[in-house]
Scaffold this active site. Structure first.
Site, PDB file in Angstrom:
ATOM      1  N   THR A 111       0.820  -1.223   0.000  1.00  0.00           N
ATOM      2  CA  THR A 111       0.000   0.000   0.000  1.00  0.00           C
ATOM      3  C   THR A 111       0.854   1.273   0.000  1.00  0.00           C
ATOM      4  O   THR A 111       0.343   2.359  -0.270  1.00  0.00           O
ATOM      5  CB  THR A 111      -0.887   0.044   1.256  1.00  0.00           C
ATOM      6  OG1 THR A 111      -0.013   0.133   2.407  1.00  0.00           O
ATOM      7  CG2 THR A 111      -1.753  -1.191   1.384  1.00  0.00           C
ATOM      8  N   ASP A 203      17.269   1.444  -1.319  1.00  0.00           N
ATOM      9  CA  ASP A 203      16.622   1.330  -0.005  1.00  0.00           C
ATOM     10  C   ASP A 203      17.616   1.776   1.067  1.00  0.00           C
ATOM     11  O   ASP A 203      18.610   1.097   1.336  1.00  0.00           O
ATOM     12  CB  ASP A 203      16.187  -0.120   0.236  1.00  0.00           C
ATOM     13  CG  ASP A 203      15.354  -0.241   1.504  1.00  0.00           C
ATOM     14  OD1 ASP A 203      15.841   0.154   2.581  1.00  0.00           O
ATOM     15  OD2 ASP A 203      14.206  -0.705   1.425  1.00  0.00           O
ATOM     16  N   ASP A 206      18.280  -0.642   4.107  1.00  0.00           N
ATOM     17  CA  ASP A 206      19.084  -1.816   3.723  1.00  0.00           C
ATOM     18  C   ASP A 206      20.541  -1.440   3.500  1.00  0.00           C
ATOM     19  O   ASP A 206      21.453  -2.189   3.874  1.00  0.00           O
ATOM     20  CB  ASP A 206      18.511  -2.465   2.458  1.00  0.00           C
ATOM     21  CG  ASP A 206      17.249  -3.274   2.749  1.00  0.00           C
ATOM     22  OD1 ASP A 206      16.988  -3.554   3.933  1.00  0.00           O
ATOM     23  OD2 ASP A 206      16.534  -3.611   1.797  1.00  0.00           O
TER      24      ASP A 206
END
Ligand code: PRP
Ligand code: URA
Length: 212
Positions: A111, A203, A206
């Site tokens: 989402t 990311d 990460d």
């Protein structure tokens, strides 16, 4: 730059040089983390230009004189977990007496909406200036939710400091929190279909923590 974006871009040459190193896909965890900390220190230095001072009387080994101290209660720094931790380290290097609050939010990969899982704040946040930090401002959902949560807990004076941003995220925070100044090192082009900033740096969490 887009006319409708209300944002301060800190484009100091050292910041832009280090950010480019961070963006490179070959840059490993150790260097990525260190560069983020260094950039966060430089951004804090720039942001602190507007911090109010008050006079203090001091005595040097030679004579009495007037000096200065940061006015008011100690600043609070609030990293949005996880990736914000990589920036709070740099802020604390520059403002060692800062109090630290943590907000745990992750972005649901389906989402793209923020999900809250943790919140622990110093007392009296209503009286402190808070620097909310997160390297990535993508859709703006996480930052906006964090600012809302802090307002519900009484925060009155906040700054949002991010490394890389997308116009969409800046617009959302401008709309939902017009009272919160935003400082970024870069405004990138757009978001891809997965909500990643393009060109971005991937990311952030990460890359800071060496996870996948
Ligand atoms: C990243 C980033 C922001 C958020 C930005 O966190 O650190 O918090 O995404 O995206 P948005 O503006 O679209 O909300 P992530 O959810 O990946 O969690 P992590 O820090 O734990 O890796
Ligand atoms: N979160 C990240 O870590 N990177 C992005 O590009 C967008 C959200």
């Amino acid at each position: 730059m887009n006319e409708d974006l209300n944002v301060h871009v800190i484009n100091h040459p050292l910041i832009q040089h280090k950010l480019t190193l961070m963006r490179r896909k070959e840059t490993g965890t150790k260097d990525f983390r260190q560069l983020l900390e260094e950039i966060s220190m430089l951004m804090t230095y720039e942001i602190a230009r507007d911090f109010p001072l008050e006079d203090v009387e001091i005595e040097t080994p030679v004579a009495k004189c007037k000096g200065y101290k940061l006015s008011g209660k100690k600043v609070g720094v609030v990293p949005i977990l996880r990736a914000g931790l990589g920036m709070s380290a740099g802020v604390i290097n520059m403002i060692p007496a800062a109090r630290v609050g943590h907000i745990g939010l992750y972005r649901d990969p389906e989402t793209l909406k923020p999900v809250e899982y943790y919140c622990k704040m110093p007392g009296d946040i209503a009286e402190r200036m808070l620097i909310v930090v997160d390297p990535m401002l993508a859709t703006g959902g996480s930052a906006s939710a964090a600012l809302e949560l802090l307002k519900q807990k009484g925060a009155k004076s906040m700054i949002l400091m991010c490394l890389v941003s997308a116009p969409q995220g800046i617009r959302l925070v401008n709309k939902e929190h017009p009272d919160v100044p935003i400082y970024v090192a870069a405004i990138d082009d757009h978001l891809n279909e997965k909500g990643y900033i393009v060109p971005g740096l991937g990311d952030a969490g990460d890359r800071i923590f060496g996870t996948v």
